[in-house]
Design a protein around this motif. Structure first.
Motif, PDB file in Angstrom:
ATOM      1  N   ARG A 130      58.492  36.928 -41.156  1.00 15.30           N
ATOM      2  CA  ARG A 130      59.596  36.039 -41.563  1.00 15.30           C
ATOM      3  C   ARG A 130      60.732  36.075 -40.543  1.00 15.30           C
ATOM      4  O   ARG A 130      61.365  35.059 -40.265  1.00 15.30           O
ATOM      5  CB  ARG A 130      60.101  36.405 -42.955  1.00 15.30           C
ATOM      6  CG  ARG A 130      59.081  36.089 -44.037  1.00 15.30           C
ATOM      7  CD  ARG A 130      59.611  36.279 -45.444  1.00 15.30           C
ATOM      8  NE  ARG A 130      58.535  36.192 -46.402  1.00 15.30           N
ATOM      9  CZ  ARG A 130      57.971  35.068 -46.803  1.00 15.30           C
ATOM     10  NH1 ARG A 130      58.407  33.911 -46.321  1.00 15.30           N
ATOM     11  NH2 ARG A 130      56.990  35.060 -47.687  1.00 15.30           N
ATOM     12  N   LEU A 131      60.974  37.252 -39.978  1.00 13.91           N
ATOM     13  CA  LEU A 131      62.011  37.381 -38.949  1.00 13.91           C
ATOM     14  C   LEU A 131      61.624  36.578 -37.707  1.00 13.91           C
ATOM     15  O   LEU A 131      62.455  35.856 -37.137  1.00 13.91           O
ATOM     16  CB  LEU A 131      62.193  38.861 -38.604  1.00 13.91           C
ATOM     17  CG  LEU A 131      63.445  39.248 -37.832  1.00 13.91           C
ATOM     18  CD1 LEU A 131      64.703  38.883 -38.614  1.00 13.91           C
ATOM     19  CD2 LEU A 131      63.415  40.751 -37.543  1.00 13.91           C
ATOM     20  N   ILE A 132      60.368  36.682 -37.294  1.00 15.41           N
ATOM     21  CA  ILE A 132      59.885  35.917 -36.139  1.00 15.41           C
ATOM     22  C   ILE A 132      59.924  34.430 -36.432  1.00 15.41           C
ATOM     23  O   ILE A 132      60.345  33.623 -35.589  1.00 15.41           O
ATOM     24  CB  ILE A 132      58.456  36.361 -35.751  1.00 15.41           C
ATOM     25  CG1 ILE A 132      58.440  37.831 -35.332  1.00 15.41           C
ATOM     26  CG2 ILE A 132      57.912  35.489 -34.625  1.00 15.41           C
ATOM     27  CD1 ILE A 132      57.050  38.429 -35.221  1.00 15.41           C
ATOM     28  N   LEU A 133      59.501  34.038 -37.645  1.00 12.32           N
ATOM     29  CA  LEU A 133      59.500  32.615 -38.019  1.00 12.32           C
ATOM     30  C   LEU A 133      60.907  32.035 -37.994  1.00 12.32           C
ATOM     31  O   LEU A 133      61.104  30.903 -37.552  1.00 12.32           O
ATOM     32  CB  LEU A 133      58.876  32.440 -39.406  1.00 12.32           C
ATOM     33  CG  LEU A 133      57.356  32.574 -39.475  1.00 12.32           C
ATOM     34  CD1 LEU A 133      56.896  32.620 -40.925  1.00 12.32           C
ATOM     35  CD2 LEU A 133      56.679  31.432 -38.724  1.00 12.32           C
ATOM     36  N   GLN A 134      61.872  32.804 -38.457  1.00  9.83           N
ATOM     37  CA  GLN A 134      63.269  32.335 -38.431  1.00  9.83           C
ATOM     38  C   GLN A 134      63.721  32.098 -36.995  1.00  9.83           C
ATOM     39  O   GLN A 134      64.369  31.096 -36.689  1.00  9.83           O
ATOM     40  CB  GLN A 134      64.162  33.363 -39.126  1.00  9.83           C
ATOM     41  CG  GLN A 134      65.622  32.962 -39.213  1.00  9.83           C
ATOM     42  CD  GLN A 134      66.465  34.034 -39.891  1.00  9.83           C
ATOM     43  OE1 GLN A 134      65.960  35.084 -40.314  1.00  9.83           O
ATOM     44  NE2 GLN A 134      67.754  33.791 -39.975  1.00  9.83           N
ATOM     45  N   LEU A 136      61.791  31.451 -34.367  1.00 10.29           N
ATOM     46  CA  LEU A 136      61.079  30.287 -33.831  1.00 10.29           C
ATOM     47  C   LEU A 136      61.619  28.985 -34.408  1.00 10.29           C
ATOM     48  O   LEU A 136      61.814  28.007 -33.681  1.00 10.29           O
ATOM     49  CB  LEU A 136      59.583  30.403 -34.142  1.00 10.29           C
ATOM     50  CG  LEU A 136      58.813  31.503 -33.411  1.00 10.29           C
ATOM     51  CD1 LEU A 136      57.401  31.610 -33.972  1.00 10.29           C
ATOM     52  CD2 LEU A 136      58.793  31.260 -31.907  1.00 10.29           C
ATOM     53  N   ASP A 137      61.869  28.965 -35.700  1.00  9.50           N
ATOM     54  CA  ASP A 137      62.373  27.760 -36.368  1.00  9.50           C
ATOM     55  C   ASP A 137      63.704  27.324 -35.764  1.00  9.50           C
ATOM     56  O   ASP A 137      63.927  26.142 -35.473  1.00  9.50           O
ATOM     57  CB  ASP A 137      62.520  28.040 -37.865  1.00  9.50           C
ATOM     58  CG  ASP A 137      62.848  26.795 -38.682  1.00  9.50           C
ATOM     59  OD1 ASP A 137      62.821  25.672 -38.134  1.00  9.50           O
ATOM     60  OD2 ASP A 137      63.137  26.936 -39.879  1.00  9.50           O
ATOM     61  N   THR A 138      64.587  28.289 -35.551  1.00  6.78           N
ATOM     62  CA  THR A 138      65.910  27.985 -34.964  1.00  6.78           C
ATOM     63  C   THR A 138      65.755  27.370 -33.575  1.00  6.78           C
ATOM     64  O   THR A 138      66.409  26.368 -33.245  1.00  6.78           O
ATOM     65  CB  THR A 138      66.755  29.269 -34.888  1.00  6.78           C
ATOM     66  OG1 THR A 138      66.946  29.786 -36.199  1.00  6.78           O
ATOM     67  CG2 THR A 138      68.115  28.988 -34.250  1.00  6.78           C
ATOM     68  N   HIS A 156      57.254  24.259 -40.260  1.00 13.44           N
ATOM     69  CA  HIS A 156      55.793  24.176 -40.182  1.00 13.44           C
ATOM     70  C   HIS A 156      55.302  24.435 -38.755  1.00 13.44           C
ATOM     71  O   HIS A 156      54.295  25.118 -38.543  1.00 13.44           O
ATOM     72  CB  HIS A 156      55.311  22.799 -40.646  1.00 13.44           C
ATOM     73  CG  HIS A 156      55.562  22.554 -42.096  1.00 13.44           C
ATOM     74  ND1 HIS A 156      55.435  21.313 -42.681  1.00 13.44           N
ATOM     75  CD2 HIS A 156      55.948  23.399 -43.104  1.00 13.44           C
ATOM     76  CE1 HIS A 156      55.722  21.392 -43.959  1.00 13.44           C
ATOM     77  NE2 HIS A 156      56.045  22.644 -44.236  1.00 13.44           N
ATOM     78  N   MET A 157      56.038  23.896 -37.795  1.00 17.69           N
ATOM     79  CA  MET A 157      55.665  24.112 -36.397  1.00 17.69           C
ATOM     80  C   MET A 157      55.812  25.588 -36.026  1.00 17.69           C
ATOM     81  O   MET A 157      55.001  26.133 -35.269  1.00 17.69           O
ATOM     82  CB  MET A 157      56.521  23.221 -35.493  1.00 17.69           C
ATOM     83  CG  MET A 157      56.233  21.732 -35.689  1.00 17.69           C
ATOM     84  SD  MET A 157      57.480  20.669 -34.943  1.00 17.69           S
ATOM     85  CE  MET A 157      57.137  20.916 -33.217  1.00 17.69           C
ATOM     86  N   LEU A 161      52.946  28.008 -34.489  1.00 16.94           N
ATOM     87  CA  LEU A 161      53.235  28.714 -33.239  1.00 16.94           C
ATOM     88  C   LEU A 161      53.020  30.212 -33.416  1.00 16.94           C
ATOM     89  O   LEU A 161      52.430  30.884 -32.552  1.00 16.94           O
ATOM     90  CB  LEU A 161      54.672  28.405 -32.815  1.00 16.94           C
ATOM     91  CG  LEU A 161      55.145  28.876 -31.455  1.00 16.94           C
ATOM     92  CD1 LEU A 161      54.172  28.512 -30.364  1.00 16.94           C
ATOM     93  CD2 LEU A 161      56.521  28.299 -31.158  1.00 16.94           C
ATOM     94  N   LEU A 162      53.460  30.748 -34.557  1.00 16.89           N
ATOM     95  CA  LEU A 162      53.250  32.166 -34.845  1.00 16.89           C
ATOM     96  C   LEU A 162      51.752  32.483 -34.932  1.00 16.89           C
ATOM     97  O   LEU A 162      51.287  33.492 -34.392  1.00 16.89           O
ATOM     98  CB  LEU A 162      53.946  32.552 -36.153  1.00 16.89           C
ATOM     99  CG  LEU A 162      53.731  33.993 -36.628  1.00 16.89           C
ATOM    100  CD1 LEU A 162      54.293  34.993 -35.629  1.00 16.89           C
ATOM    101  CD2 LEU A 162      54.348  34.202 -38.001  1.00 16.89           C
TER     102      LEU A 162
END
Length: 198
Positions: A130-134, A136-138, A156-157, A161-162
């Motif tokens: 979730r930390l990585i997704l946040q 990447l999302d930003t 979603h992207m 990517l993750l």
């Protein structure tokens, strides 16, 4: 005022205690692997009592998850500013994979305990993911505003990517005889860039 200082002092001690236990977990994972992380071993390594550890975590598995989350957070500290263009985002993801693969704890898991790596990172979306997704999302959202990343749901992207990056990192050793590091990085870069390109 005095009460506030006592609260701050107690909080600092709690933080220091937690860091000591997580430091012990890091050493145990590197030396003995995931199965070497027990409450008894953590108590010995940190020179703290078992009740102290249980005051902070429910069991050894909980400590391992916290230790892995802390290591991901430290890797992400190497990226203080989010990428704002596709080119920089691709560079950052490639750099993240390198830092992740060479991290002492994660490298130990990837090399000697891939099943543990899978259990802690791939079987469910945990705090580390979730930390990585946040992150990447930003960056994806910022690069979309720059028009260098295609339109679409940035969350979603980020998930896709993750998945690409995790799969590449997990499989790196498996395919080492088929593709050298330079080619691996080049093809991963192309895959990430292709996902994001408008």
């Amino acid at each position: 005022m005095e009460e506030r200082q006592l609260l701050d002092s107690a909080s600092g001690q709690t933080d220091a205690t937690r860091e000591r236990i997580l430091d012990a977990a890091d050493v145990l994972i590197q030396r003995l692997g995931i199965h070497g992380v027990t409450i008894a071993a953590l108590a010995r390594r940190s020179s703290l009592s078992r009740p102290t550890i249980y005051r902070n975590w429910s069991d050894a598995d909980d400590v391992v998850r916290s230790a892995l989350l802390r290591r991901v957070a430290r890797i992400l500290e190497e990226f203080p500013e989010p990428a704002t263009t596709r080119a920089r985002l691709v560079d950052d993801v490639l750099r993240f994979t390198t830092l992740f693969r060479t991290d002492a704890v994660y490298a130990r898991l990837l090399e000697d305990e891939p099943e543990a790596f899978t259990r802690y990172t791939l079987q469910r979306v945990g705090s580390s993911q979730r930390l990585i997704l946040q992150w990447l999302d930003t960056a994806i959202d910022a690069a979309q505003r720059d028009d260098s990343v295609r339109r679409g749901d940035s969350a979603h992207m980020a998930v896709m990517l993750l998945l690409i990056a995790q799969s590449a990192v997990l499989s790196h050793a498996t395919v080492a005889e088929l593709i050298d590091d330079a080619a691996w990085e080049r093809e991963l870069r192309a895959a990430i860039d292709g996902l994001l390109r408008p």
